[in-house]
Structure formats: C-alpha cells, structure tokens
Design a protein around this motif. Structure first.
Motif, PDB file in Angstrom:
ATOM      1  N   PHE A   1      -4.752  16.224  17.197  1.00  0.00           N
ATOM      2  CA  PHE A   1      -3.906  16.006  18.010  1.00  0.00           C
ATOM      3  C   PHE A   1      -4.715  16.800  19.533  1.00  0.00           C
ATOM      4  O   PHE A   1      -4.196  16.756  21.098  1.00  0.00           O
ATOM      5  CB  PHE A   1      -2.499  16.700  18.544  1.00  0.00           C
TER       6      PHE A   1
ATOM      7  N   VAL B   1       3.820  14.905  18.447  1.00  0.00           N
ATOM      8  CA  VAL B   1       3.556  15.880  17.831  1.00  0.00           C
ATOM      9  C   VAL B   1       4.995  16.990  17.528  1.00  0.00           C
ATOM     10  O   VAL B   1       4.959  17.714  16.367  1.00  0.00           O
ATOM     11  CB  VAL B   1       3.581  16.942  19.190  1.00  0.00           C
TER      12      VAL B   1
ATOM     13  N   ILE C   1      -2.581  12.432  24.566  1.00  0.00           N
ATOM     14  CA  ILE C   1      -1.303  13.676  23.258  1.00  0.00           C
ATOM     15  C   ILE C   1      -0.457  13.126  24.058  1.00  0.00           C
ATOM     16  O   ILE C   1      -0.069  12.950  24.863  1.00  0.00           O
ATOM     17  CB  ILE C   1      -1.801  15.458  23.569  1.00  0.00           C
TER      18      ILE C   1
END
Length: 323
Positions: free
Chosen positions: A298, A243, A238
C-alpha cells in the motif's frame, strides 16, 4: 524527498497495564529530492533567465502568447524553488517541537505552487482579454525565435530530473511539468508561424487564451490533490477499504477501529489503527509482518498498530499518533 532515517524501534509490541500493545513499523525509505540540489539550481537559473528574456520579448514583439508562456514559466521557477526548499527541509531530523521533522513542508509547497500558478494565469488572462479589445501588431518571427529557445531550455531542464523521476514523486512532477512547458512553447512557435503566413493579428490573443485555459485545466487535478493533502485526506494511491479488508482478514483480528491514513509529506504516508484480538496475540512478529505488508502493498511507510486484548470503546481522540 532526500530523506533517509533510521528508527531503532522497528515493529515492537509493548504490554501495558491496561493490556494494550503498541506496534510501530518505521522503515527505511529513501527519496532522491535532497540529492538533486544541483539539478534544481541549474533548472532555476535557466528558467529564471528565460522568464526575464521572454517577458521583455513579449513587449518588444507585442505577443500576448509569449507573455502567457512567460507567466507560466515564472510559475515554474517559483515551483522549482519551493520544491527545492521543501526537499531540503524534509531532511531535517525530528525535534521536540516537530516530532515528524519538517516533512509536511512539501505539502505546503504544493499548495503554494498551485496558488502562485493560478495568480499568474489570472494576470495573463486579464492581459489576453484586453488584447481582444485593443489589438496590437505582433512580430511573428520574434515570437517563433523566443519560443523555440524556450523549447530547448525546458527540454534541458527536464533532462536534469529524468534520472530520479522513477523513485521520487516530486522529481517526476518537475520532469512532467517541464515537458509540458516545452509543448506550450511549441504552440507559441506555431502561432507565430500562422501570424507570419496569414497576417492575422487575432491569432495571438486566441493562442494566449487557449494556452491559459489549457494550463488551468491541466493544473486542476494538482489543485485538488494539494488541497486533499492539506486536509490530511487518504492519499490517492491508497484505497482505505482495501487496507481495512486486509486487516480484517488477519488471523485473530475480531474488530478494527480508529483507523487513520494520512500524508506526512508528498511522498510519505502514515497510518494508525487499533486491532482487537484475543488474549495471547502474536506480538512483535505479527506487528512487524503487518507493517512490512502495509509498506510493500500500500506504500504506507510509517505505521503504528495498537493491539487491544480487551475490546474497549475508544473515542476519536484515542487514535493518537506514535512517531
């Protein structure tokens, strides 16, 4: 890791007196570890039996390379036992004392696995260096026979985890580890053949040293990743910046803070964030949409999103977790 749960509160947003909304996105996420108990049992029995036989054979044949392989296979047995135990523990339901259940046991298992492997490698390295100064005669044929059996056992064990390796990271790790063991055993076969053909006894400790260094090098990434997980670092797959960028581009989001991403286990990731939005934010549908996107794009399985309609300064401890 054999875990299938159902949280009734999917993506709810609730208003509070201080005008904050909390949204929780918890999705069904099934892992295959717990359903592979028989595979773990067979692999452990096969490899444990072989460790005993290979250790005995290393002393009978005088081969340090066989001892190095046995030390590594012992690490594998302990690794399989830990992974098996963690897969069972991770299916335990949450309780008042453990609100996340025992999912993090898989992280403890990963740390223990690496520690045990390096202890075994250290012991083998000491014995290998001793063989350089005190060489002993080696039976190349016995080396080859025992190592060849090792190839077969490792390949059979790897096949036990082949079916679940695409859906469970722990099963994939077991599969790849056992295949690597087969390669190590193959190198011992070639060392035994070289000793038979040349009569050069130093080939054995050299092969043992190469195997030990190779295994240490190969497990370095595993060591780093296990430590990162233990420190609750953002999982390697990730990108925190991606994000954050996704959230900042959402319609109505004016600020983001207290964003946290951490591993709940070796296969599941948790997330919390505070999103500052104008009054009259979308509520349930918005939170559910964001949670679904975080999981799909994700790999974040447990998300908690707090909507703030009034920008407020939150201290670090305000980024609390809602299980």
């Amino acid at each position: 890791m054999g875990e299938h749960h159902d949280h009734g509160e999917q993506g709810h947003a609730s208003g509070h007196g201080h005008n904050h909304g909390h949204g929780h996105g918890h999705h069904h996420h099934h892992h295959g570890g717990g359903s592979h108990g028989m595979a773990f049992a067979i692999a452990v029995l096969l490899n444990a039996g072989f460790v005993v036989a290979e250790t005995a054979a290393s002393f009978i044949s005088g081969s340090a390379a066989l001892l190095a392989d046995a030390g590594h296979n012992l690490g594998d047995v302990l690794s399989l036992l830990l992974a098996w135990g963690a897969s069972v523990l991770s299916t335990r339901p949450a309780s008042k004392g453990f609100t996340y259940g025992l999912k993090s046991s898989s992280i403890l298992a990963a740390l223990a696995n690496v520690a045990l492997l390096w202890v075994a490698l250290g012991a083998v390295l000491i014995e290998t260096l001793r063989r350089f100064w005190q060489p002993e005669p080696v039976n190349g044929l016995q080396m080859m026979i025992v190592a060849a059996i090792g190839i077969a056992i490792n390949l059979v064990s790897a096949l036990l985890f082949a079916g679940g390796r695409k859906t469970d990271l722990n099963l994939r790790a077991a599969f790849q580890h056992l295949l690597a063991d087969a390669v190590v055993s193959a190198s011992v076969v070639f060392a035994g053949l070289a000793i038979m053909l040349t009569g050069l006894q130093w080939i054995d400790p050299v092969a043992s040293l190469i195997i030990t260094i190779g295994l240490a090098w190969g497990s370095w990434d595993l060591l780093k990743e296990a430590i990162r997980m233990g420190l609750l670092a953002v999982p390697a797959h990730i990108e925190e910046a991606e994000v954050r960028h996704y959230l900042s581009e959402l319609d109505g989001v004016t600020a983001i803070h207290d964003l946290h991403i951490w591993p709940m286990s070796t296969t599941e990731t948790a997330f919390t964030a505070h999103l500052v939005m104008p009054a009259g934010h979308p509520g349930d549908a918005f939170v559910q949409s964001v949670s679904t996107h975080l999981e799909a794009h994700f790999g974040i399985h447990h998300s908690t999103i707090q909507i703030e309609q009034i920008a407020a300064e939150c201290s670090l401890h305000a980024g609390h977790v809602h299980a």
